[in-house]
Design an enzyme around this catalytic site. Sequence first.
Site, PDB file in Angstrom:
ATOM      1  N   LYS A 169       0.841  -1.190   0.000  1.00 58.78           N
ATOM      2  CA  LYS A 169       0.000   0.000   0.000  1.00 58.78           C
ATOM      3  C   LYS A 169       0.883   1.248   0.000  1.00 58.78           C
ATOM      4  O   LYS A 169       1.883   1.306   0.709  1.00 58.78           O
ATOM      5  CB  LYS A 169      -0.893  -0.024   1.244  1.00 58.78           C
ATOM      6  CG  LYS A 169      -1.920   1.102   1.337  1.00 58.78           C
ATOM      7  CD  LYS A 169      -2.796   0.911   2.577  1.00 58.78           C
ATOM      8  CE  LYS A 169      -3.881   1.961   2.675  1.00 58.78           C
ATOM      9  NZ  LYS A 169      -4.756   1.748   3.861  1.00 58.78           N
ATOM     10  N   SER A 199      -9.690   1.586   2.888  1.00 53.69           N
ATOM     11  CA  SER A 199      -8.812   2.355   2.024  1.00 53.69           C
ATOM     12  C   SER A 199      -7.732   1.522   1.339  1.00 53.69           C
ATOM     13  O   SER A 199      -7.034   2.006   0.441  1.00 53.69           O
ATOM     14  CB  SER A 199      -8.147   3.458   2.851  1.00 53.69           C
ATOM     15  OG  SER A 199      -7.321   2.906   3.859  1.00 53.69           O
ATOM     16  N   SER A 256     -10.170  -0.964   7.088  1.00 51.02           N
ATOM     17  CA  SER A 256      -9.536  -0.718   5.790  1.00 51.02           C
ATOM     18  C   SER A 256      -8.787  -1.898   5.197  1.00 51.02           C
ATOM     19  O   SER A 256      -8.291  -1.811   4.071  1.00 51.02           O
ATOM     20  CB  SER A 256      -8.575   0.478   5.898  1.00 51.02           C
ATOM     21  OG  SER A 256      -9.294   1.677   6.048  1.00 51.02           O
TER      22      SER A 256
END
Length: 299
Positions: free
Chosen positions: A74, A149, A173
């Site tokens: 990420k 996210s 997330s």
Amino acid sequence: FLIFLLLKRTNPKLYWLLIPISAFIYSPLQDSGGHLFGLIMWLLPPISIIAIIYLFDKKPNFDLKLPGIPIAVKDLFCTNGLKTTAGSKILNNFVPTYESTVTQNIWNEGAILLGKLNCDEFAMGGSTENSALRKTVNPVNHDYVPGGSSGGSSAAVAANFCAGSIGSDTGGSIRQPASFCGASGLKVSYGRVSRYGVMAMASSLDTIGCLAKTPEDCAIILEIIAGEDKMDGTTIKTPVENYLEEIGKIDCENLLLTKSGGIIKEEKIKKSFGDEKNKLVIQPVGIIVIEFLNKYFDN
């Protein structure tokens, strides 16, 4: 990448000719934003990845836990020398000079960084539509979002782009995008994994976890990234267990769950769910789901 690996074995001359060509076309492709429907934010140049693979191929070390395994991260994690933006144009030119503890632990175990993954800007969102740089679609159905996210992390795994990915979870997330894309996502307890080198969304709630195809793969990655870190004072001193071994000991036949997701101890079930108003339904996976009245939780 597979074509390059095949050429390396079958036609070495053409292989070495294509390496500089791939490096030449890398820049315009990087700026086009077309990497796997917005999955990849910043991709390592093919020449770099091939060089890493070549070095591993020349001297493999299968004693490592992730020998030559492609992992994507990420874009919230600082990676030394590779752009890290947290999905924001504010950090569009930020190139860290240090490595996050989690990613460094992964590289130490032989994994190969494939690239950085899209996310909602500064991890504030639940669909990965809030990235300031591009949107990510769900690889299972392009008309749907991948969640967020850590949407890029779940989508990359679901698209078979990498064996596993790293994400962060503050209020869902990792868990939510994993469910959207059909991947396994692991949200750890606070302090189990170091947050050093990870851009914070809410420091007192942020946790670092992983996404993969199976819970077993998540267990392997957790063994690598978990543990106390002197760079993060919130990490706990509890020794890291053999999670892959422990996951095989879970007795799903006797795991009692409520429909709201709560785990109820057997003694409490006998006392609170002994009347005829509550039905026990045996699920195909062997987990017992209990239909219950909310008032029992209040007691």
